[in-house]
Design an enzyme around this catalytic site. Structure first.
Site, PDB file in Angstrom:
ATOM      1  N   ASP A   1       1.041  -1.070  -0.092  1.00 56.61           N
ATOM      2  CA  ASP A   1       0.033  -0.037  -0.009  1.00 56.61           C
ATOM      3  C   ASP A   1       0.685   1.134   0.347  1.00 56.61           C
ATOM      4  O   ASP A   1       2.039   0.842   1.353  1.00 56.61           O
ATOM      5  CB  ASP A   1      -0.744   0.172   1.599  1.00 56.61           C
ATOM      6  CG  ASP A   1      -1.685   0.518   0.951  1.00 56.61           C
ATOM      7  OD1 ASP A   1      -3.003   0.895   0.528  1.00 56.61           O
ATOM      8  OD2 ASP A   1      -1.965   1.987   2.023  1.00 56.61           O
ATOM      9  N   ILE A   2       0.747   2.426  -0.688  1.00 61.16           N
ATOM     10  CA  ILE A   2       1.505   3.521  -1.249  1.00 61.16           C
ATOM     11  C   ILE A   2       1.038   4.154   0.673  1.00 61.16           C
ATOM     12  O   ILE A   2      -0.346   4.280   0.967  1.00 61.16           O
ATOM     13  CB  ILE A   2       0.829   4.688  -1.778  1.00 61.16           C
ATOM     14  CG1 ILE A   2       1.211   3.286  -3.299  1.00 61.16           C
ATOM     15  CG2 ILE A   2       1.465   6.048  -1.975  1.00 61.16           C
ATOM     16  CD1 ILE A   2       0.546   3.665  -5.146  1.00 61.16           C
TER      17      ILE A   2
ATOM     18  N   ASP B   1      -5.008   1.874  -3.844  1.00 63.01           N
ATOM     19  CA  ASP B   1      -3.865   2.024  -4.511  1.00 63.01           C
ATOM     20  C   ASP B   1      -2.621   0.530  -4.003  1.00 63.01           C
ATOM     21  O   ASP B   1      -1.728   0.950  -2.798  1.00 63.01           O
ATOM     22  CB  ASP B   1      -2.770   3.564  -3.539  1.00 63.01           C
ATOM     23  CG  ASP B   1      -3.447   3.739  -1.845  1.00 63.01           C
ATOM     24  OD1 ASP B   1      -4.834   3.479  -1.495  1.00 63.01           O
ATOM     25  OD2 ASP B   1      -2.604   3.710  -1.325  1.00 63.01           O
TER      26      ASP B   1
END
Length: 188
Positions: free
Chosen positions: A59-60, A103
């Site tokens: 995950d960003i 994301d």
């Protein structure tokens, strides 16, 4: 006669190009062995239990504020560029990209075909992803970090849907990898 033959040849060539295009699309949507099963037996339920797979969630960090403050084209371009790099890493390590969720990026090792070294492959991909994010950040003068969660264990996988079929995976292994990512340390 020649004109009719010529037109028939053009139509046949166009049909061949369309067939090749649809085969490429299918190959990009589903694992090859799963796509082959669907073509052999359309409408068949495809579901497999896997005793030992490794799931990775990445995950960003800080994506939500970015999404709120960036133009749509810039945001989509950012995700596309980064996730394309991750796609290439999945191919490099012989892993199956399952999906992106906003994301987040999800990869599986050891499925749909067994791999005795799937955990090592996934761990190596995670390390490569961290390195890729650092390179991407330098390249585009960005601040960028990932959080990654990995877990190994049993899972169920299969194809859901007929209009836009998706190969997906479920079970405690998936849930644990997702939780490890969600509660993990940024950049780790």
């Amino acid at each position: 006669v020649y004109y009719a033959f010529y037109q028939a040849q053009l139509a046949e060539d166009a049909l061949e190009r369309e067939y090749e295009y649809s085969e490429k699309l299918l190959a990009n949507m589903l694992p090859a062995s799963i796509a082959a099963q669907l073509k052999r037996n359309p409408g068949q339920t495809i579901a497999d239990s896997h005793e030992d797979v490794t799931i990775l969630f990445a995950d960003i960090v800080g994506f939500t504020p970015r999404a709120q403050n960036q133009k749509a084209t810039e945001l989509v371009s950012f995700l596309n560029n980064l996730f394309t790099r991750f796609d290439e890493l999945a191919n490099k390590h012989g892993l199956e990209k399952i999906k992106t969720l906003g994301d987040a990026f999800m990869v599986a090792g050891g499925m749909p075909e067994p791999q005795p070294d799937h955990a090592i492959r996934v761990a190596n991909m995670a390390l490569d992803m961290m390195e890729e994010v650092q390179e991407y950040a330098k390249e585009f003068n960005e601040e960028l970090e990932l959080r990654i969660g990995i877990h190994t264990g049993p899972a169920v996988a299969g194809v859901i849907g007929t209009r836009k079929p998706v190969y997906d995976v479920w079970g405690d292994t998936v849930n644990t990898a997702a939780r490890l990512e969600a509660f993990g340390t940024n950049g780790e």
